[in-house]
Design a protein around this motif. Structure first.
Motif, PDB file in Angstrom:
ATOM      1  N   ALA A  58      15.376  -9.666  -8.815  1.00 46.09           N
ATOM      2  CA  ALA A  58      15.904 -10.130  -7.460  1.00 46.09           C
ATOM      3  C   ALA A  58      16.469  -8.916  -6.460  1.00 46.09           C
ATOM      4  CB  ALA A  58      16.847 -11.090  -7.423  1.00 46.09           C
ATOM      5  N   LEU A  59      16.873  -8.185  -6.967  1.00 46.47           N
ATOM      6  CA  LEU A  59      17.360  -6.816  -6.212  1.00 46.47           C
ATOM      7  C   LEU A  59      16.415  -6.145  -5.855  1.00 46.47           C
ATOM      8  CD1 LEU A  59      20.750  -5.824  -8.099  1.00 46.47           C
ATOM      9  CD2 LEU A  59      20.603  -6.802  -5.946  1.00 46.47           C
ATOM     10  N   TRP A  60      15.248  -5.597  -6.749  1.00 46.31           N
ATOM     11  CA  TRP A  60      14.058  -4.933  -6.254  1.00 46.31           C
ATOM     12  C   TRP A  60      13.235  -5.855  -5.398  1.00 46.31           C
ATOM     13  CZ3 TRP A  60      11.738  -0.806  -5.903  1.00 46.31           C
ATOM     14  CH2 TRP A  60      10.444  -0.525  -5.767  1.00 46.31           C
ATOM     15  N   SER A  61      13.124  -7.144  -5.319  1.00 52.09           N
ATOM     16  CA  SER A  61      12.379  -7.953  -4.487  1.00 52.09           C
ATOM     17  C   SER A  61      13.102  -7.552  -2.933  1.00 52.09           C
ATOM     18  CB  SER A  61      12.436  -9.228  -4.812  1.00 52.09           C
ATOM     19  OG  SER A  61      11.863 -10.213  -3.849  1.00 52.09           O
ATOM     20  N   ALA A  62      14.575  -7.488  -2.982  1.00 53.34           N
ATOM     21  CA  ALA A  62      15.172  -7.667  -1.710  1.00 53.34           C
ATOM     22  C   ALA A  62      14.968  -6.224  -1.215  1.00 53.34           C
ATOM     23  CB  ALA A  62      16.610  -7.797  -2.074  1.00 53.34           C
ATOM     24  N   ALA A  68       9.450  -1.504   5.169  1.00 51.37           N
ATOM     25  CA  ALA A  68       7.933  -1.953   5.635  1.00 51.37           C
ATOM     26  C   ALA A  68       6.870  -1.265   4.779  1.00 51.37           C
ATOM     27  CB  ALA A  68       8.149  -1.348   6.902  1.00 51.37           C
ATOM     28  N   LEU A  69       7.119  -0.286   4.155  1.00 50.26           N
ATOM     29  CA  LEU A  69       6.065   0.346   3.376  1.00 50.26           C
ATOM     30  C   LEU A  69       5.714  -0.423   2.023  1.00 50.26           C
ATOM     31  CD1 LEU A  69       3.845   2.644   3.116  1.00 50.26           C
ATOM     32  CD2 LEU A  69       5.703   4.044   1.983  1.00 50.26           C
ATOM     33  N   LEU A  70       6.938  -0.777   1.313  1.00 49.51           N
ATOM     34  CA  LEU A  70       6.677  -1.177   0.308  1.00 49.51           C
ATOM     35  C   LEU A  70       6.365  -2.914   0.437  1.00 49.51           C
ATOM     36  CD1 LEU A  70      10.119  -0.161  -1.802  1.00 49.51           C
ATOM     37  CD2 LEU A  70       7.807   0.209  -2.296  1.00 49.51           C
ATOM     38  N   HIS A  71       6.803  -3.598   1.583  1.00 57.26           N
ATOM     39  CA  HIS A  71       6.541  -4.795   1.508  1.00 57.26           C
ATOM     40  C   HIS A  71       4.802  -4.693   2.047  1.00 57.26           C
ATOM     41  CE1 HIS A  71       5.832  -8.563   4.069  1.00 57.26           C
ATOM     42  NE2 HIS A  71       6.964  -9.173   3.176  1.00 57.26           N
ATOM     43  N   ALA A  72       4.417  -3.920   2.744  1.00 60.05           N
ATOM     44  CA  ALA A  72       2.907  -3.937   3.215  1.00 60.05           C
ATOM     45  C   ALA A  72       2.167  -3.667   1.833  1.00 60.05           C
ATOM     46  CB  ALA A  72       2.557  -2.820   4.123  1.00 60.05           C
ATOM     47  N   TYR A  74       2.885  -4.546  -1.477  1.00 55.77           N
ATOM     48  CA  TYR A  74       2.846  -5.649  -2.275  1.00 55.77           C
ATOM     49  C   TYR A  74       2.011  -6.775  -1.679  1.00 55.77           C
ATOM     50  CZ  TYR A  74       5.958  -3.958  -5.713  1.00 55.77           C
ATOM     51  OH  TYR A  74       6.830  -3.390  -6.856  1.00 55.77           O
ATOM     52  N   LYS A  75       2.254  -6.929  -0.135  1.00 50.48           N
ATOM     53  CA  LYS A  75       1.380  -7.910   0.360  1.00 50.48           C
ATOM     54  C   LYS A  75      -0.070  -7.604   0.247  1.00 50.48           C
ATOM     55  CE  LYS A  75       1.034 -10.173   5.169  1.00 50.48           C
ATOM     56  NZ  LYS A  75       1.573 -10.219   6.417  1.00 50.48           N
ATOM     57  N   ALA A  76      -0.270  -6.431   0.438  1.00 47.29           N
ATOM     58  CA  ALA A  76      -2.040  -6.138   0.094  1.00 47.29           C
ATOM     59  C   ALA A  76      -2.432  -6.452  -1.012  1.00 47.29           C
ATOM     60  CB  ALA A  76      -2.378  -4.538   0.294  1.00 47.29           C
ATOM     61  N   GLY A  77      -1.634  -6.478  -2.076  1.00 47.08           N
ATOM     62  CA  GLY A  77      -2.165  -7.003  -3.543  1.00 47.08           C
ATOM     63  C   GLY A  77      -1.767  -8.456  -3.774  1.00 47.08           C
ATOM     64  N   LEU A  78      -1.447  -9.403  -2.783  1.00 49.51           N
ATOM     65  CA  LEU A  78      -1.307 -10.547  -3.067  1.00 49.51           C
ATOM     66  C   LEU A  78      -2.646 -11.441  -3.525  1.00 49.51           C
ATOM     67  CD1 LEU A  78       1.329 -11.947  -0.326  1.00 49.51           C
ATOM     68  CD2 LEU A  78       1.568 -11.411  -2.703  1.00 49.51           C
ATOM     69  N   HIS A  79      -2.466 -12.387  -4.327  1.00 42.28           N
ATOM     70  CA  HIS A  79      -3.643 -13.206  -4.678  1.00 42.28           C
ATOM     71  C   HIS A  79      -3.283 -14.324  -5.261  1.00 42.28           C
ATOM     72  CE1 HIS A  79      -2.916 -12.753  -8.986  1.00 42.28           C
ATOM     73  NE2 HIS A  79      -2.558 -11.404  -8.661  1.00 42.28           N
ATOM     74  N   GLY A  80      -4.162 -15.621  -4.766  1.00 45.95           N
ATOM     75  CA  GLY A  80      -3.683 -16.967  -5.520  1.00 45.95           C
ATOM     76  C   GLY A  80      -2.441 -17.468  -4.884  1.00 45.95           C
ATOM     77  N   SER A  81      -1.355 -18.041  -5.447  1.00 48.17           N
ATOM     78  CA  SER A  81      -0.186 -18.633  -4.705  1.00 48.17           C
ATOM     79  C   SER A  81       0.879 -17.541  -4.731  1.00 48.17           C
ATOM     80  CB  SER A  81       0.365 -19.772  -5.571  1.00 48.17           C
ATOM     81  OG  SER A  81       0.533 -19.562  -7.025  1.00 48.17           O
ATOM     82  N   LEU A  82       0.507 -16.424  -5.111  1.00 56.23           N
ATOM     83  CA  LEU A  82       1.797 -15.421  -5.183  1.00 56.23           C
ATOM     84  C   LEU A  82       2.342 -14.834  -3.818  1.00 56.23           C
ATOM     85  CD1 LEU A  82       0.211 -12.851  -7.859  1.00 56.23           C
ATOM     86  CD2 LEU A  82       2.373 -14.399  -8.036  1.00 56.23           C
ATOM     87  N   VAL A  84       5.033 -12.404  -1.769  1.00 57.35           N
ATOM     88  CA  VAL A  84       5.681 -10.654  -1.939  1.00 57.35           C
ATOM     89  C   VAL A  84       6.989 -10.796  -2.877  1.00 57.35           C
ATOM     90  CG1 VAL A  84       6.792  -8.759  -0.869  1.00 57.35           C
ATOM     91  CG2 VAL A  84       4.881  -9.757   0.202  1.00 57.35           C
ATOM     92  N   HIS A  85       7.796 -11.852  -2.623  1.00 64.20           N
ATOM     93  CA  HIS A  85       9.126 -12.032  -3.614  1.00 64.20           C
ATOM     94  C   HIS A  85       8.676 -12.141  -5.039  1.00 64.20           C
ATOM     95  CE1 HIS A  85      12.717 -13.397  -4.805  1.00 64.20           C
ATOM     96  NE2 HIS A  85      12.454 -14.469  -5.345  1.00 64.20           N
ATOM     97  N   ASN A  86       7.986 -13.009  -5.481  1.00 62.08           N
ATOM     98  CA  ASN A  86       7.497 -13.328  -6.890  1.00 62.08           C
ATOM     99  C   ASN A  86       6.684 -12.158  -7.565  1.00 62.08           C
ATOM    100  OD1 ASN A  86       5.028 -14.094  -6.151  1.00 62.08           O
ATOM    101  ND2 ASN A  86       5.850 -16.298  -6.037  1.00 62.08           N
ATOM    102  N   LEU A  87       5.831 -11.543  -6.868  1.00 60.10           N
ATOM    103  CA  LEU A  87       5.221 -10.368  -7.168  1.00 60.10           C
ATOM    104  C   LEU A  87       5.941  -9.286  -7.441  1.00 60.10           C
ATOM    105  CD1 LEU A  87       2.239  -8.991  -7.833  1.00 60.10           C
ATOM    106  CD2 LEU A  87       1.811  -8.463  -5.404  1.00 60.10           C
TER     107      LEU A  87
END
Length: 207
Positions: A58-62, A68-72, A74-82, A84-87
């Motif tokens: 949870a701390l890593w997700s926060a 902005a860089l990390l969020h982008a 992880y967002k680029a790697g989303l698939h299905g119902s995932l 950014v938080h749970n990925l």
């Protein structure tokens, strides 16, 4: 005034109802789950480790969602119902896997994967008496293969220590020993695959 026939769950409301069920929405779909119950006292060692891991996740997700860089990334790697938080949490909970270490004409090739992304591969070479000969960062060739070209020419009998890390800092380490008379860089003679049964992988989460 509560009207007759009103149903909080079917009306589109969300949250916890009667300490029995939790209702929430994800990607437009209603999800109904059993309400979590807090267990009294301390859990088993395994349960406490699991809770600590999820707290760390949870701390890593926060951190990911604030960057902005990390969020982008992880967002680029989303698939299905995932999302950014749970990925990010899933990535924190799983260390990379080293599939092989191969010594060939072009150098030392490390094949490794992660459930999200391998961030860095480093290689250290130690002599027979344990002295560090050289170390460096491998260069990524494709999604799974990383290449490290030693600068030394005579490396027979050296112990090769490969470290693979993902974005949260999980690390997997494999140690192998270069077999054969010698391997020359450059020029190399014949490709040689290092046996994987010499040493086991070591995986751990960041402290």
């Amino acid at each position: 005034m509560i009207q007759q026939g009103f149903n909080a769950i079917s009306s589109g409301a969300s949250g916890q109802f009667g300490k029995q069920v939790v209702v929430y929405y994800r990607y437009g779909k209603q999800i109904i789950a059993k309400a979590p119950r807090k267990r009294p006292g301390r859990g088993t060692d395994a349960q406490e480790r699991t809770k600590a891991n999820f707290r760390g996740g949870a701390l890593w997700s926060a951190k990911v969602r604030k960057s902005a860089l990390l969020h982008a990334t992880y967002k680029a790697g989303l698939h299905g119902s995932l999302n950014v938080h749970n990925l990010a949490i899933a990535d924190f909970l799983q260390a990379p896997v080293i599939h092989g270490v191969e010594i060939g004409d072009g150098g030392i090739v490390v094949t490794a994967t992660d459930n999200f992304k391998v961030a860095m591969v480093t290689v250290c070479l130690y002599s027979r008496n344990g002295e560090l000969v050289e170390s460096g960062t491998a260069v990524q060739e494709d999604d799974e293969r990383w290449l490290f070209v030693p600068g030394k020419k005579q490396l027979d009998g050296c112990r090769v220590v490969v470290s693979v890390k993902d974005l949260p800092g999980n690390e997997t380490v494999r140690e192998v020993v270069m077999e054969g008379e010698s391997v020359m860089y450059p020029p190399a003679v014949n490709a040689m695959v290092v046996s994987d049964n010499i040493a086991a992988d070591h995986r751990h989460h960041p402290v």
